[in-house]
Scaffold this active site. Structure first.
Site, mmCIF file in Angstrom:
data_model
loop_
_atom_site.group_PDB
_atom_site.id
_atom_site.type_symbol
_atom_site.label_atom_id
_atom_site.label_comp_id
_atom_site.label_asym_id
_atom_site.label_seq_id
_atom_site.Cartn_x
_atom_site.Cartn_y
_atom_site.Cartn_z
ATOM 1 N N HIS A 299 0.801 -1.225 0.000
ATOM 2 C CA HIS A 299 0.000 0.000 0.000
ATOM 3 C C HIS A 299 0.840 1.286 0.000
ATOM 4 O O HIS A 299 0.814 2.070 0.934
ATOM 5 C CB HIS A 299 -0.971 -0.003 1.182
ATOM 6 C CG HIS A 299 -1.973 -1.115 1.155
ATOM 7 N ND1 HIS A 299 -3.066 -1.143 1.994
ATOM 8 C CD2 HIS A 299 -2.044 -2.230 0.402
ATOM 9 C CE1 HIS A 299 -3.771 -2.245 1.763
ATOM 10 N NE2 HIS A 299 -3.165 -2.919 0.793
ATOM 11 N N TYR B 172 -11.994 11.215 3.335
ATOM 12 C CA TYR B 172 -12.628 10.255 2.434
ATOM 13 C C TYR B 172 -12.947 8.920 3.113
ATOM 14 O O TYR B 172 -13.315 7.961 2.441
ATOM 15 C CB TYR B 172 -11.777 10.108 1.165
ATOM 16 C CG TYR B 172 -11.889 11.375 0.346
ATOM 17 C CD1 TYR B 172 -12.846 11.501 -0.645
ATOM 18 C CD2 TYR B 172 -11.102 12.485 0.637
ATOM 19 C CE1 TYR B 172 -13.000 12.684 -1.352
ATOM 20 C CE2 TYR B 172 -11.250 13.674 -0.055
ATOM 21 C CZ TYR B 172 -12.208 13.767 -1.053
ATOM 22 O OH TYR B 172 -12.376 14.956 -1.740
#
Length: 384
Positions: free
Chosen positions: A157, A260
């Site tokens: 990631h 988000y």
């Protein structure tokens, strides 16, 4: 070079010289039958290529995750790895990742790279720039401009897309290093989109400048693993896509200071089939819902808007690579709304890592493989 590949690269050369508000999350759009595309291999022999950048003179810079930066010239073929590229942590999903040209490349010849950098035990995303030498064989005077801190990744990631906006600001997408809670922590650079000046300094109008305990580089937060990002050519707004866990891959319209949601708000579940431990629901008050999302994850990667005249049927589209689905997804847009999607490579499946609109109006993709390829894509009915 094999005769067929040589012919393809000659064709590529000729083509390159021809041109130089949402309140609720969008539901997945209807999916019409897939439409086959015409696919031409332009170059092969790449080692897990990750990104590409088209040079004004017709060449293409291509990154390889193992650490090589290659230059494709036609004629001339694929170069040896360029000198002057930084050492990368080629571990797991890490390595040499995105490449972008300075908005003033014709004058300054700066090439920006993002890559995984190790501190000996953990790693994180770094970004730097160097000047492309006159002969295209090296990056000169490479300097690191940004480091993701703290370094927390064990190989997962990194995010790592680079985008310049119309004012010359640089945006960097950063994964949460598979450390979910960090995406909500403003004192860490995991799970963020950051905004910098071209020299790596922080713009004074970034949303968290001067806020105690917050990193001033941060532009938005609450992201998981954003591996696609592009500037909308019609609105000038920044779009980002990111991997969900099991389900919940999403597209976001990135705005300053917004949250988000990850991992508090997500449409996905854990790979084990269990809920995300921190999740409180699919959406949460004060958190931005996605512009668009997938119930089943295609494993989305590179992103490119189509704004060329060559194929009118593809205008008002955004293309997104898919790794797990081994496909190229075309989303038809009505403003910021996705109204349809199709998959173009059902008869020639490949893990697609990056997608770009070429200066000739064709769409180009990189396949995540070793050997990987650069492919040129056109609508089936075009004869291109």
């Amino acid at each position: 070079m094999p005769p067929r590949l040589a012919a393809n690269t000659r064709a590529f050369s000729l083509l390159l010289t021809l041109s130089a508000a949402f309140a609720a999350p969008a539901q997945p759009a209807s999916e019409p039958p897939s439409v086959a595309a015409r696919v031409t291999a332009v170059a092969g022999g790449l080692d897990h290529p990750w990104s590409m950048a088209f040079l004004p003179d017709g060449g293409v810079l291509i990154t390889e995750r193992s650490g090589g930066l290659r230059l494709l010239r036609v004629p001339g073929g694929l170069s040896r790895p360029l000198a002057g590229v930084p050492k990368v942590a080629a571990q797991g999903q890490g390595g040499l990742l995105d490449v972008a040209l300075s908005p003033d490349f014709a004058a300054d010849r700066y090439v920006y790279l993002s890559y995984a950098e190790s501190n000996g035990s953990k790693s994180g995303t770094a970004v730097g720039r160097g000047r492309l030498s006159a002969d295209g064989a090296a990056l000169e005077d490479f300097r690191v401009l940004f480091r993701q801190e703290p370094k927390l990744s064990s190989g997962q990631h990194y995010g790592s897309r680079l985008v310049f906006d119309r004012k010359g600001y640089l945006y960097i997408s950063l994964g949460e290093n598979n450390q979910r809670p960090t995406a909500q922590e403003l004192g860490k650079l995991q799970g963020k989109v950051v905004r910098l000046k071209a020299d790596g300094s922080v713009p004074p109008d970034n949303p968290f400048v001067g806020q105690a305990g917050a990193r001033p580089e941060i532009w938005s937060y609450g992201h998981r693993n954003p591996q696609g990002m592009a500037l909308n050519p019609w609105s000038g707004e920044l779009w980002e896509n990111e991997h969900g866990p099991r389900g919940g891959d999403e597209i976001n319209l990135i705005r300053p200071g917004r949250n988000y949601g990850w991992p508090l708000a997500t449409y996905g579940i854990n790979y084990s089939g269990q809920p995300i431990p921190e999740a409180k629901g699919e959406t949460q008050p004060g958190m931005e819902p996605p512009l668009y999302w997938w119930p089943r994850s295609p494993a989305i990667s590179g992103m490119a808007f189509y704004d060329a005249d060559r194929f009118p049927a593809w205008r008002n589209s955004v293309f997104i690579g898919a790794l797990a689905d081994q496909n190229l997804i075309r989303l038809t847009l009505d403003g910021d709304r996705v109204v349809a999607q199709e998959r173009l490579l059902d008869d020639r499946k490949r893990r697609i890592r990056d997608v770009r609109q070429g200066p000739d109006g064709y769409v180009y993709v990189l396949t995540d493989a070793s050997p990987g390829e650069l492919l040129r894509v056109a609508p089936a009915e075009s004869g291109g």
